[in-house]
Design an enzyme around this catalytic site. Structure first.
Site, PDB file in Angstrom:
ATOM      1  N   TYR A  63     -10.927-174.709 -11.418  1.00  0.00           N
ATOM      2  CA  TYR A  63     -12.409-175.241 -11.580  1.00  0.00           C
ATOM      3  C   TYR A  63     -12.686-176.206 -10.781  1.00  0.00           C
ATOM      4  CZ  TYR A  63     -16.601-176.812 -13.416  1.00  0.00           C
ATOM      5  OH  TYR A  63     -18.059-177.489 -13.476  1.00  0.00           O
ATOM      6  N   GLU A 101     -20.868-175.348  -8.241  1.00  0.00           N
ATOM      7  CA  GLU A 101     -19.701-175.284  -9.029  1.00  0.00           C
ATOM      8  C   GLU A 101     -19.103-174.022  -8.836  1.00  0.00           C
ATOM      9  OE1 GLU A 101     -20.868-173.565 -13.207  1.00  0.00           O
ATOM     10  OE2 GLU A 101     -19.742-175.467 -13.901  1.00  0.00           O
TER      11      GLU A 101
END
Ligand code: GDP
Ligand code: MN
Length: 396
Positions: free
Chosen positions: A118, A206
């Site tokens: 991530y 993101e």
């Protein structure tokens, strides 16, 4: 301004960030052509079909599917385009899918295991610095990781004067447990990602997941990119990427009128001047047992025309059961606002919900007189609490 995954990836690629490549398709036939084109360009045998909507969690909602041949590409794309995709991040009705990204399959087997990370880049408002947030736990809900295993989320703050330093990129690659080629690839990935963030005037990146492929390449498989609205005037090529179909229709209309309007779930419409007063008014409504139906800052010039525009916007929301107008007359005079409200009300002629008006500041008494003598179904209040009590009364 939020972008689709394919647009976000386009921006990343323009700054040299490695991405999972793909081609957009609007129907099943285009999807097959896209798949053929990708096979020619990348050599991929399998394809992933990914719904393009402004919402995450598409995989969980059935909006990301693997196709192992052209027949499956056609079938899956046909099913996904036109569907109402419901994910943990959409409303219960879901979002209509107008297009898919046909992407190369990058989870192919090879010398090493694939791993998902991530990574996000955003502004830490507390320190006034950009930061890179990253985790070994990619591909899943980051909120869930933050809840159950917060020690697996790392942050790296970047000095705005110095920019991202090489040792910081190495630290990130190290913390993600990488070595050898993958380590080097990750430092390059982080450096180009950060450059892309700054130079595109983004407010958020993101990337979940960032993938380490089985042959040790690092790439963005997903991309959630938000461009800072305040920078769009100098980023025309990104401003053109805006997809109004993905945005709330009333908000788009209000935006065109220059009103700061945010649609909410409640039943009390608000018309306020100033963002701070608007926030306080929403608190007031909650304390009176109601729920705000919107945030609306009409700005400094609350004249009849503006009040009428604001009325029309508020009343587009069928949930609105009452309207609270809370205006402070600092620069604008209260009596002029009051006259504006009366004129707008009379002009529109079809307002069926009760209206409570609180005007404070210059010429407030005169304003109250205008409202009280108008003969319209508009109640005036002087004190904040009085306004709250009147909201409570009309709701019950
Ligand atoms: P999201 O669900 O909206 O976050 O969409 P993502 O783009 O993150 O995709 C969801 C999931 O699909 C990823 O976490 C991967 O597990 C899977 N996925 C994405 N690309 C590929 C691919 O090329 N091959 C395979 N097998 N799975 C993929
Ligand atoms: Mn994702």
């Amino acid at each position: 301004m939020n972008l689709h995954e394919y647009q976000g990836k386009e921006i990343l690629a323009s700054f040299g960030v490695r991405i999972q490549r793909g081609v957009v398709a609007h129907n099943a036939k285009e999807a097959v052509d896209a798949a053929k084109q990708l096979t020619a360009e990348t050599g991929t045998g399998w394809h992933v079909i990914k719904a393009q909507v402004h919402a995450g969690g598409r995989g969980k909602g059935g909006g990301v599917k693997l196709a192992k041949n052209l027949k499956e590409v056609e079938e899956i794309a046909g099913n996904i385009i036109g569907m109402n995709l419901i994910t943990p991040q959409t409303s219960a009705e879901g979002k209509k899918v107008h297009q898919v990204l046909v992407a190369e399959d990058v989870y192919y087997p090879g010398d090493s295991e694939t791993s998902e990370f991530y990574m996000s880049v955003l502004l830490n408002r507390g320190t006034g610095r950009n930061m890179i947030m990253y985790s070994t736990e990619g591909g899943m809900d980051i909120e869930e990781v933050a809840e159950s295993t917060p020690h697996l989320i790392f942050t790296e703050e970047i000095d705005p004067a110095a920019g991202l330093l090489p040792f910081q990129a190495r630290k990130i690659a190290f913390n993600l447990g990488l070595s050898g080629t993958a380590f080097k690839e990750m430092t390059k990935f982080v450096a180009s990602l950060y450059k892309a963030y700054v130079e595109s005037d983004s407010s958020m990146f993101e990337i979940n997941p960032v993938l380490k492929t089985s042959d040790d390449k690092i790439m963005a498989v997903d991309a959630k990119v938000s461009i800072d609205d305040n920078a769009l005037y100098r980023r025309k090529q990104y401003a053109e990427m805006r997809d109004l179909r993905e945005e709330n229709a009333i908000e788009v209309e209000a935006g065109a009128l220059g009103l700061n309007y945010v649609d909410l779930d409640g039943n009390v419409g608000c018309m306020v001047n100033g963002a701070g007063l608007a926030m306080a008014t929403m608190d007031l409504i909650k304390m009176a047992g109601g729920e705000p139906a919107n945030f609306l800052d009409v700005g400094g010039t609350a004249d009849a025309k503006r009040v009428e525009e604001a009325f029309r916007i508020i009343l587009k929301d069928p949930e609105v059961k009452a309207i609270l107008i809370n205006i402070f007359g600092g620069i604008v005079r209260c009596d002029r606002v009051a006259q504006g409200i009366v004129d707008a009300y009379t002009n529109m002629g079809n307002i069926k919900v009760p209206i409570i008006v609180r005007l404070q500041g210059t010429n407030a008494e005169l304003a109250k007189e205008i409202i009280d003598n108008s003969g319209l179904d508009v109640q005036s209040a002087v004190q904040f609490q009085e306004a709250a009590d009147k909201v409570k009364a009309v709701l019950s």
